[in-house]
Design an enzyme around this catalytic site. Sequence first.
Site, PDB file in Angstrom:
ATOM      1  N   GLY A 111       2.149 -25.680  12.932  1.00 16.59           N
ATOM      2  CA  GLY A 111       0.933 -26.032  13.524  1.00 16.59           C
ATOM      3  C   GLY A 111       1.331 -26.447  15.109  1.00 16.59           C
ATOM      4  CB  SER A 132      -3.884 -26.673  19.085  1.00 17.48           C
ATOM      5  OG  SER A 132      -4.148 -26.614  17.684  1.00 17.48           O
ATOM      6  N   GLY A 133      -2.807 -29.413  19.881  1.00 20.70           N
ATOM      7  CA  GLY A 133      -2.874 -30.723  19.162  1.00 20.70           C
ATOM      8  C   GLY A 133      -1.499 -31.506  19.226  1.00 20.70           C
ATOM      9  N   GLY A 138       1.135 -30.883  17.330  1.00 22.11           N
ATOM     10  CA  GLY A 138       2.275 -29.843  17.218  1.00 22.11           C
ATOM     11  C   GLY A 138       2.538 -29.309  18.350  1.00 22.11           C
ATOM     12  CG  ASP A 198      -2.014 -18.251   5.426  1.00 21.28           C
ATOM     13  OD1 ASP A 198      -2.390 -19.364   5.424  1.00 21.28           O
ATOM     14  OD2 ASP A 198      -3.032 -17.241   4.976  1.00 21.28           O
ATOM     15  CG  ASN A 233       2.261 -30.787  13.445  1.00 22.57           C
ATOM     16  OD1 ASN A 233       2.043 -32.135  13.753  1.00 22.57           O
ATOM     17  ND2 ASN A 233       1.606 -30.034  13.875  1.00 22.57           N
ATOM     18  CE1 TYR A 269     -12.191 -29.945  -1.819  1.00 20.77           C
ATOM     19  CE2 TYR A 269     -13.817 -29.811  -0.038  1.00 20.77           C
ATOM     20  CZ  TYR A 269     -12.394 -29.813  -0.462  1.00 20.77           C
ATOM     21  OH  TYR A 269     -11.513 -29.732   0.698  1.00 20.77           O
TER      22      TYR A 269
END
Length: 352
Positions: A40, A43-44, A46, A92, A119, A199
């Site tokens: 991860g 972005s963000g 990570g 993935d 992460n 869900y």
Amino acid sequence: MLTSLRYLAGTAGPSGFGSRTTAEEATAGDLGHITAIITGATSGIGAETARVLAKRGARVVVPARSLKAAEEARARLLADCPGADVVVLPLDLSSLASVRRFVARFLELGLPLNLLVNNAGKYADRFALSEDGVEMTFATNYLGHFLLTRLLLEKMAETARETGVQGRIVNVSSTIHSWFSGDDAVAYLDRVTRRKIPYDPTRAYALSKLANVLHTRALAEKLEEMKANVTANCVHPGIVRTRLIRDRDGLITNTVFFLASKLLKTIPQAAATTCYVAAHPGVAGVSGKYFADCNEAAPSRLAASSEEAARLWTFSDAITAEKVQKMGGVHAATAFRLQVQSSNADRAMAIA
């Protein structure tokens, strides 16, 4: 109340850091001897974790579903940290086969591995199953990381033996893990997977974050049994408006975040606990713990259960077994259901 006031004020805890500490402030020393895999990292939180570690000299491996996004992240890292050693590989996490391919590619590079930061996170608004027949949020946030970690344990133990540098595994969880309570995690996952109950995306996310904490507890015990010079800890980064939240922009979401703005962290602040646990000398030898705001904290009662941690490990080990994955599609999903039934039977016997 006192904890909330300390958070708002950014008061430092025993570590010397608090909620307003940034990732750069929480990271100490030259990391030129460290090779880190950070999921991860495009972005963000990570991406900030990768930037700060690279700035300290660490070699950073950036796995990503989209190689385009990974190459863009690599370019940003090199722009901010000229000369940084950044490796990009496809991964993935929702696909166990992809996890195995990633590990094979990484091991072929012949690199050491000192640090693994699990992460990457996903919040799925709608119900979906992974190609392995597992609910998508659980598959991405937890099960993929479980298999990734298990397949890299020997490499991390080997690196620690050869270099004398303690390895570290950091699982990024969330305080939201405490929102899942009063239910059997494996049985709940089975009911959701078979559409026996509606869900609930927030409950599914909470379950995946609970699994991260339980994984850490069981992993720390496994590492001790292996006599590996590697630690495992998990962290709550804090509330931050990363892409995971921005993907759900709307009137309600925007209003809630406006009203809660004083509680939000910046991304550099949110990455601080991860970087502290990953690289600060003050965490040397600490394993199996939960951290928030760069200090040890208490997880939920369920997350602190050694029995639940051991049960989840056994369940996860069984459904990620290579022979199950070779079944593919429908057969793998059938194996998943059979393992749930076996896990439930074991739990019933333990209670009896």
